[in-house]
Structure formats: structure tokens, C-alpha cells
Scaffold this active site. Structure first.
Site, PDB file in Angstrom:
ATOM      1  N   ASP A 254      84.098 -57.557  10.348  1.00  0.00           N
ATOM      2  CA  ASP A 254      84.699 -58.591  11.039  1.00  0.00           C
ATOM      3  C   ASP A 254      84.442 -60.092  10.263  1.00  0.00           C
ATOM      4  O   ASP A 254      84.525 -61.017  10.769  1.00  0.00           O
ATOM      5  CB  ASP A 254      83.923 -58.750  12.210  1.00  0.00           C
ATOM      6  CG  ASP A 254      83.842 -57.460  13.135  1.00  0.00           C
ATOM      7  OD1 ASP A 254      84.976 -56.682  12.936  1.00  0.00           O
ATOM      8  OD2 ASP A 254      82.942 -57.266  13.910  1.00  0.00           O
ATOM      9  N   GLU A 255      84.756 -59.738   8.926  1.00  0.00           N
ATOM     10  CA  GLU A 255      84.671 -61.060   8.104  1.00  0.00           C
ATOM     11  C   GLU A 255      86.128 -61.721   8.068  1.00  0.00           C
ATOM     12  O   GLU A 255      86.320 -62.914   7.689  1.00  0.00           O
ATOM     13  CB  GLU A 255      84.398 -60.660   6.726  1.00  0.00           C
ATOM     14  CG  GLU A 255      83.108 -60.229   6.384  1.00  0.00           C
ATOM     15  CD  GLU A 255      83.220 -58.760   6.403  1.00  0.00           C
ATOM     16  OE1 GLU A 255      83.973 -57.984   6.889  1.00  0.00           O
ATOM     17  OE2 GLU A 255      81.904 -58.040   6.287  1.00  0.00           O
TER      18      GLU A 255
ATOM     19  N   LYS B  72      88.997 -59.673   7.447  1.00  0.00           N
ATOM     20  CA  LYS B  72      89.942 -59.035   6.445  1.00  0.00           C
ATOM     21  C   LYS B  72      91.258 -58.924   6.802  1.00  0.00           C
ATOM     22  O   LYS B  72      92.275 -58.984   5.994  1.00  0.00           O
ATOM     23  CB  LYS B  72      89.305 -57.630   6.240  1.00  0.00           C
ATOM     24  CG  LYS B  72      87.963 -57.605   5.800  1.00  0.00           C
ATOM     25  CD  LYS B  72      87.100 -56.180   5.882  1.00  0.00           C
ATOM     26  CE  LYS B  72      86.890 -55.627   6.998  1.00  0.00           C
ATOM     27  NZ  LYS B  72      85.971 -56.277   7.792  1.00  0.00           N
TER      28      LYS B  72
ATOM     29  N   GLY C 180      88.271 -52.867  13.599  1.00  0.00           N
ATOM     30  CA  GLY C 180      89.305 -54.021  14.361  1.00  0.00           C
ATOM     31  C   GLY C 180      89.802 -54.990  13.742  1.00  0.00           C
ATOM     32  O   GLY C 180      89.057 -55.958  13.244  1.00  0.00           O
ATOM     33  N   HIS C 181      91.026 -54.931  13.268  1.00  0.00           N
ATOM     34  CA  HIS C 181      91.530 -56.181  12.360  1.00  0.00           C
ATOM     35  C   HIS C 181      92.519 -56.926  13.067  1.00  0.00           C
ATOM     36  O   HIS C 181      93.465 -56.504  13.353  1.00  0.00           O
ATOM     37  CB  HIS C 181      92.058 -55.471  10.917  1.00  0.00           C
ATOM     38  CG  HIS C 181      91.161 -54.744  10.377  1.00  0.00           C
ATOM     39  ND1 HIS C 181      91.414 -54.169   9.034  1.00  0.00           N
ATOM     40  CD2 HIS C 181      89.784 -54.582  10.467  1.00  0.00           C
ATOM     41  CE1 HIS C 181      90.373 -53.401   8.449  1.00  0.00           C
ATOM     42  NE2 HIS C 181      89.198 -53.855   9.343  1.00  0.00           N
ATOM     43  N   THR C 182      92.214 -58.190  13.097  1.00  0.00           N
ATOM     44  CA  THR C 182      93.003 -59.113  13.901  1.00  0.00           C
ATOM     45  C   THR C 182      94.081 -60.201  12.973  1.00  0.00           C
ATOM     46  O   THR C 182      93.485 -60.698  12.275  1.00  0.00           O
ATOM     47  CB  THR C 182      92.129 -59.877  14.855  1.00  0.00           C
ATOM     48  OG1 THR C 182      90.933 -59.251  15.430  1.00  0.00           O
ATOM     49  CG2 THR C 182      92.855 -60.941  15.671  1.00  0.00           C
TER      50      THR C 182
ATOM     51  N   GLN D 250      85.322 -52.467   7.669  1.00  0.00           N
ATOM     52  CA  GLN D 250      83.844 -52.692   7.935  1.00  0.00           C
ATOM     53  C   GLN D 250      83.314 -53.727   6.874  1.00  0.00           C
ATOM     54  O   GLN D 250      84.222 -54.302   6.632  1.00  0.00           O
ATOM     55  CB  GLN D 250      82.849 -51.240   7.801  1.00  0.00           C
ATOM     56  CG  GLN D 250      82.850 -50.386   9.102  1.00  0.00           C
ATOM     57  CD  GLN D 250      84.052 -49.414   9.009  1.00  0.00           C
ATOM     58  OE1 GLN D 250      84.559 -48.821   8.162  1.00  0.00           O
ATOM     59  NE2 GLN D 250      84.985 -49.699  10.030  1.00  0.00           N
TER      60      GLN D 250
HETATM   61  P1  GDP Z   1      88.193 -58.014  10.472  1.00  0.00           P
HETATM   62  O1  GDP Z   1      87.722 -56.678  10.999  1.00  0.00           O
HETATM   63  O2  GDP Z   1      87.512 -58.238   9.155  1.00  0.00           O
HETATM   64  O3  GDP Z   1      89.794 -58.094  10.174  1.00  0.00           O
HETATM   65  O4  GDP Z   1      87.835 -59.125  11.325  1.00  0.00           O
HETATM   66  P2  GDP Z   1      88.140 -59.243  12.998  1.00  0.00           P
HETATM   67  O5  GDP Z   1      89.453 -59.299  13.255  1.00  0.00           O
HETATM   68  O6  GDP Z   1      87.382 -58.255  13.550  1.00  0.00           O
HETATM   69  O7  GDP Z   1      87.433 -60.582  13.263  1.00  0.00           O
HETATM   70  C1  GDP Z   1      87.711 -61.750  12.871  1.00  0.00           C
HETATM   71  C2  GDP Z   1      88.038 -62.611  13.807  1.00  0.00           C
HETATM   72  O8  GDP Z   1      88.085 -64.294  13.320  1.00  0.00           O
HETATM   73  C3  GDP Z   1      89.387 -62.331  14.420  1.00  0.00           C
HETATM   74  O9  GDP Z   1      89.034 -62.895  16.118  1.00  0.00           O
HETATM   75  C4  GDP Z   1      90.135 -63.497  13.666  1.00  0.00           C
HETATM   76  O10 GDP Z   1      91.393 -63.911  14.463  1.00  0.00           O
HETATM   77  C5  GDP Z   1      89.333 -64.686  13.417  1.00  0.00           C
HETATM   78  N1  GDP Z   1      89.486 -65.535  12.218  1.00  0.00           N
HETATM   79  C6  GDP Z   1      89.674 -65.055  11.141  1.00  0.00           C
HETATM   80  N2  GDP Z   1      89.829 -66.096  10.141  1.00  0.00           N
HETATM   81  C7  GDP Z   1      89.386 -67.167  11.058  1.00  0.00           C
HETATM   82  C8  GDP Z   1      89.186 -68.486  10.763  1.00  0.00           C
HETATM   83  O11 GDP Z   1      89.066 -69.086   9.541  1.00  0.00           O
HETATM   84  N3  GDP Z   1      88.543 -69.347  11.707  1.00  0.00           N
HETATM   85  C9  GDP Z   1      88.607 -68.712  13.019  1.00  0.00           C
HETATM   86  N4  GDP Z   1      88.048 -69.534  13.830  1.00  0.00           N
HETATM   87  N5  GDP Z   1      88.641 -67.726  13.283  1.00  0.00           N
HETATM   88  C10 GDP Z   1      89.033 -66.581  12.318  1.00  0.00           C
HETATM   89  P1  IMO Z   2      85.712 -53.965  10.835  1.00  0.00           P
HETATM   90  O1  IMO Z   2      86.791 -53.513   9.907  1.00  0.00           O
HETATM   91  C1  IMO Z   2      81.868 -54.448  12.507  1.00  0.00           C
HETATM   92  C2  IMO Z   2      79.531 -51.016  13.279  1.00  0.00           C
HETATM   93  C3  IMO Z   2      79.157 -50.624  14.530  1.00  0.00           C
HETATM   94  C4  IMO Z   2      77.645 -49.822  14.329  1.00  0.00           C
HETATM   95  C5  IMO Z   2      77.899 -49.280  12.837  1.00  0.00           C
HETATM   96  C6  IMO Z   2      78.196 -47.782  13.001  1.00  0.00           C
HETATM   97  O2  IMO Z   2      86.452 -54.315  12.098  1.00  0.00           O
HETATM   98  O3  IMO Z   2      85.193 -55.045  10.425  1.00  0.00           O
HETATM   99  P2  IMO Z   2      80.422 -46.367  13.616  1.00  0.00           P
HETATM  100  O4  IMO Z   2      81.254 -46.166  14.819  1.00  0.00           O
HETATM  101  O5  IMO Z   2      81.204 -46.603  12.283  1.00  0.00           O
HETATM  102  O6  IMO Z   2      79.615 -44.999  13.525  1.00  0.00           O
HETATM  103  O7  IMO Z   2      79.179 -47.439  13.787  1.00  0.00           O
HETATM  104  O8  IMO Z   2      78.959 -49.877  12.361  1.00  0.00           O
HETATM  105  N1  IMO Z   2      80.973 -51.117  12.679  1.00  0.00           N
HETATM  106  C7  IMO Z   2      81.330 -52.296  12.504  1.00  0.00           C
HETATM  107  N2  IMO Z   2      81.213 -53.475  12.747  1.00  0.00           N
HETATM  108  N3  IMO Z   2      83.172 -54.379  11.927  1.00  0.00           N
HETATM  109  C8  IMO Z   2      83.686 -52.883  11.977  1.00  0.00           C
HETATM  110  O9  IMO Z   2      84.890 -52.755  11.390  1.00  0.00           O
HETATM  111  C9  IMO Z   2      82.615 -51.953  12.340  1.00  0.00           C
HETATM  112  N4  IMO Z   2      82.894 -50.610  12.279  1.00  0.00           N
HETATM  113  C10 IMO Z   2      82.217 -50.103  12.666  1.00  0.00           C
HETATM  114  O10 IMO Z   2      79.073 -51.550  15.367  1.00  0.00           O
HETATM  115  O11 IMO Z   2      76.707 -50.746  14.292  1.00  0.00           O
HETATM  116 MG    MG Z   3      86.898 -56.302  12.831  1.00  0.00          MG
END
Ligand code: GDP
Ligand code: IMO
Ligand code: MG
Length: 424
Positions: A13-14, A16, A40-42, A223
């Protein structure tokens, strides 16, 4: 040509998705190399928000080919739902979303096994996303799995039944958990038609030919490196290689083909699910990070655990991934903090160290923090790195010096355009 990589350096959830979406314009092909619908990529642009689970994050750029690589595990039902949403948003994807024949399929009973295994673990559960990821990769390495290409074969139904029966036997060792197998199977078989409507490719050949023809390819990770099956906080990890090595096995490219590796980290740190987290905050600062950063899972909606950025942890994952460029996201979440912090060392077993212990799950680690003055203003009007407030620049310069890798991008908000990119 070489293949560039984007991956997460923390526990996922960085941000990406946002960065891949931004950079996709500079590439011809975006390819996911591992993970599955646990991701889950937002993406946010044009006033809309999209969450992708299986589909690569280059799909909203109309010229780009998007490829689901062999290292991915694919749930056709979730995939179908994603495609329906893309359709509803007017995205044309039929001729530019390709599936590797060698990607493995998540069966309904894989999800059932995931739920049963977690229930069995009780308090020591992984906190999995319950998408069937672990059981599907187990069948892959156990040499029992079904692959995307198998749906074109005449014996597919028998293969499915055979594997399902094995799962039903396995389920007997776990406590019962409710599951509507009949309903789930119906939806699963129906969704295979959607799968079949897309081009299947032998992606190792496809990418090789593309690179030879001078095409630019971007590999998208899911991840984060701390969830890597080999090097993460085992057993609280996912079941695939999330580090750069996963690009080689998950797309079929040789190591010397890897070009830039863009490692993404938040300006702080989060984790969702169980497992060690040395810089986790259980105080008002942790709550403030969660609130300001909207730290709730994109896939499960669970609140994410929050803490300060952890530099020993990042040094470790930068080393493992061969990160060449850093991208710092969500710096805006720190805007209202008077003081912020970063862990620079750990103390464990009576000693200070900047290396991770063998088993973070067994060793009590104290994170030693360095504090920084915050900038206490918003960054909405900042469009160049040089225009960041002085305290933000000092913080970033310190991260760069400690981590030894240049910061190439800084993200200041969830929207596509809220990104500062170093020139040159
Ligand atoms: P991913 O899994 O690495 O693609 O990241 P996620 O989508 O799960 O989580 C990142 C969250 O932070 C999402 O809700 C994005 O819309 C949000 N986001 C991404 N970059 C930024 C940023 O620079 N600032 C803020 N406030 N939110 C961000
Ligand atoms: P993105 O791509 C954050 C975590 C789960 C759990 C562990 C194992 O959005 O960054 P799994 O379902 O893979 O067997 O779960 O890994 N996990 C994540 N945490 N972002 C993700 O994906 C994740 N995918 C799995 O919460 O701790
Ligand atoms: Mg994510």
C-alpha cells in the site's frame, strides 16, 4: 531494451498504483508479475477513484498494453468484476489486456481453504486477505495447480474436479467454516467466459519479442518487499516473491534485462494484518497518521496499523530489490505534524544495530528514533521539489543520505498530477 520495475519497499500500500498509472505513459507495456486480488491499487484522476486488484495500473492510459504475468494468481470472478467496472467507466481494454497462459487460477475452494486455515490458526492467524492466495501458490509449487491456459484444453473440467476433490479432503482437517460452494462454483464457471474473451499469450515470448523490438516495458509489483515469502517477516508474509527477483520468475525475463528499479515508500509506514512492525505507534500520532492518510485497506477495508518510517527496514529492502530510484509517497500526510520521526537504528539483544534480526517475530526490537521539525503547511501549491518547505527538504535529504539512493519522485496527494519529479 531493459525492463523497469516498480515495487513497494514496505508492507504494501505504498502507492504503487498511482505511480504506475503516472509513469505508464512513458512505456508501451505494463506487466504485473506476482500477487493476485490480495492487492488493491488505487488510482485517482479526473475526480474519480479506481481500485484495481488484478488488472495492471496502466489500463487507463489508452495506448498501453497491459499484461497479467505468469507469476500472478488470478480469480476469474474478481477479474470479471474489475472488467465490468472498467467497461462502465468507458475504458476500452479488449485488445490490450493480455493474460499469460501460465498464470495460475484461484479456485473457489482455494478461498475456502484460506478461510479455514486462518480460522484454524486462531490468534496466530496471518491476517490474510482471504482471497485464496496462499492455497493457490501452494498448489502451484505442489504441482497441482490449474493455469489460465488450461481453460482452452479439453480436459479442463476433469482437472478442476480432481483438484476440488483434493481440497474437499484437505478441508476436513480444519474447523468448519461456512461456504456456499455451489453458488461460488456457478459464478466461477460463468466468469471463465470473460477470461476467454481476452487474448492469452505465452508472455515470456511476448515480452522477449517486445524488448527486442525496442519496446519499453514496466513491471508492476504488488504487496511490498517486507511481505516477500523469503525475506519478509515470515510467516506474516504473502506467498510470492515481491522483490525484483520476482520479475524474472513472474514474467520470464533474465536478470540482466532488469533496468531501473523504482522503490516506493511512504514518508511514514503502515501494515495491515498481523506480524511485527518495529515503528508502530499506538498513540495519538498513530491515530493521526491513519486519519490524515485515510489508512484503511483498499481490498478489505481494515484499518491499517501506522508508524514512523523505518530506515533499517528500508535499507534492507533497497538492498534486496536493487532499488535505483526512490519514490516517497504521502508526504502530505505529515503536513500538520509539529514533529516527525524516523527510526535510524534498532536495539535488540542488548545491542544497537541497523540490520534486521533473523526473526523479527521472536526478537523484541526497539526502534531508535531521530526527530525532525515538521513543516506545518499544506503542499498544494508545490509543483517542484525545490519548492518544498525547507523542513521537508531537510527531512528528504536526510532519508536520501541514510538510504544511499536518490529520491526521484515525491508524491504530495492521491491525484495523478500531485507528483514532484526530479528533473534530469
Ligand atoms: P498500492 O497498493 O501500493 O497501490 O497503494 P493503495 O492504493 O493500497 O494505498 C495507497 C493509498 O494512498 C490510496 O488510497 C491512494 O489514493 C493514496 N495515495 C497515494 N499517493 C498519495 C499521496 O501522495 N498522498 C496521499 N494523501 N494519498 C496518496
Ligand atoms: P498491495 O498490492 C497490504 C497482507 C495481508 C496479510 C498478508 C498475507 O495493495 O500493496 P495474503 O492474502 O497475501 O495471504 O495475506 O499480506 N497483504 C497486503 N497488505 N497491501 C497488499 O497489497 C497486501 N496483500 C497482502 O494483509 O497480512
Ligand atoms: Mg494496496
Amino acid at each position: 531494451m531493459q525492463i523497469d520495475v516498480i515495487l513497494g519497499l514496505q508492507w504494501g500500500d505504498e502507492g504503487k498504483g498511482k505511480i504506475v498509472d503516472y509513469l505508464a505513459e512513458q512505456y508501451d507495456i505494463v506487466a504485473r508479475f506476482q500477487g493476485g486480488p490480495n492487492a488493491g491499487h488505487t488510482l485517482k484522476f479526473g475526480g474519480n477513484k479506481y481500485i484495481l486488484h488484478t488488472v495492471p495500473s496502466g489500463i487507463f492510459r489508452p495506448q498501453q498494453i497491459n499484461l497479467v504475468g505468469n507469476g500472478v494468481v488470478l480469480d476469474p470472478v474478481i477479474f470479471q468484476r474489475e472488467l465490468e467496472k472498467l467497461d462502465a467507466s468507458g475504458v476500452q481494454f479488449h485488445d490490450r489486456l493480455l493474460l499469460s497462459r501460465k498464470a495460475h487460477l484461484i479456485l473457489p475452494t482455494h478461498r475456502w481453504l484460506d478461510a479455514a486455515s486462518e480460522a484454524h490458526k486462531g490468534k496466530s492467524k496471518i491476517g490474510s486477505t482471504l482471497k485464496g492466495i496462499g492455497p493457490t501458490y501452494m498448489d502451484k509449487t505442489g504441482r497441482n495447480g490449474l493455469r489460465v491456459g488450461d481453460v482452452e484444453q479439453s480436459g479442463f473440467k476433469e482437472q478442476y474436479e480432481h483438484l476440488k476433490q483434493k481440497h474437499l479432503e484437505l478441508l476436513k482437517i480444519y474447523p468448519p467454516v461456512p461456504f456456499d460452494l455451489e453458488g461460488e462454483e456457478k459464478a466461477w464457471f460463468a466468469s471463465l467466459d470473460t477470461l476467454r474473451s481476452l487474448p492469452f499469450v505465452d508472455s515470456e515470448y511476448y515480452i522477449d519479442e517486445a524488448l527486442r523490438a525496442g519496446k519499453r516495458v514496466l513491471a508492476e509489483g504488488a504487496q511490498g518487499a517486507m511481505l516477500d515469502i523469503d525475506f519478509g517477516t515470515y510467516p506474516f508474509v504473502t506467498s510470492s516473491n515481491t522483490i525484483t527477483a520476482g520479475v524474472c520468475t513472474g514474467l520470464g525475463v533474465a536478470p540482466q534485462r532488469i533496468g531501473r528499479v523504482i522503490g516506493i515508500t511512504k514518508a511514514y509506514c503502515t501494515r495491515v494484518g498481523s506480524g511485527p512492525f518495529p515503528t508502530e505507534l499506538h498513540d495519538a500520532d498513530g491515530d493521526k497518521l491513519r486519519e490524515a492518510g485515510h489508512e484503511f485497506g483498499s481490498t478489505t477495508g481494515r484499518p491499517r496499523r501506522c508508524g514512523w518510517i523505518d530506515l533499517p527496514q528500508l535499507r534492507y529492502t533497497i538492498q534486496l530489490t536493487g532499488t535505483t530510484d526512490l519514490c516517497i509517497t504521502k508526504i502530505d500526510v505529515l503536513n500538520s505534524f509539529k514533529t516527525i520521526a524516523a527510526a535510524t537504528h534498532y536495539r535488540y539483544n542488548g545491542q544497537e544495530s541497523s540490520a534486521l534480526p533473523y526473526d523479527l517475530c521472536q526478537v523484541e526490537v526497539e526502534a531508535l528514533l531521530k526527530h525532525y521539525d515538521g513543516w506545518e503547511c499544506d503542499l498544494d501549491e508545490v509543483h517542484r521539489m525545490e519548492d518544498l518547505p525547507e523542513n521537508a527538504r531537510a527531512f528528504l535529504a536526510d532519508l536520501e543520505a541514510y538510504l544511499g539512493v536518490p529520491i526521484h519522485m515525491v508524491s504530495t496527494g492521491p491525484e495523478r498530477e500531485k507528483l514532484l519529479v526530479k528533473e534530469g
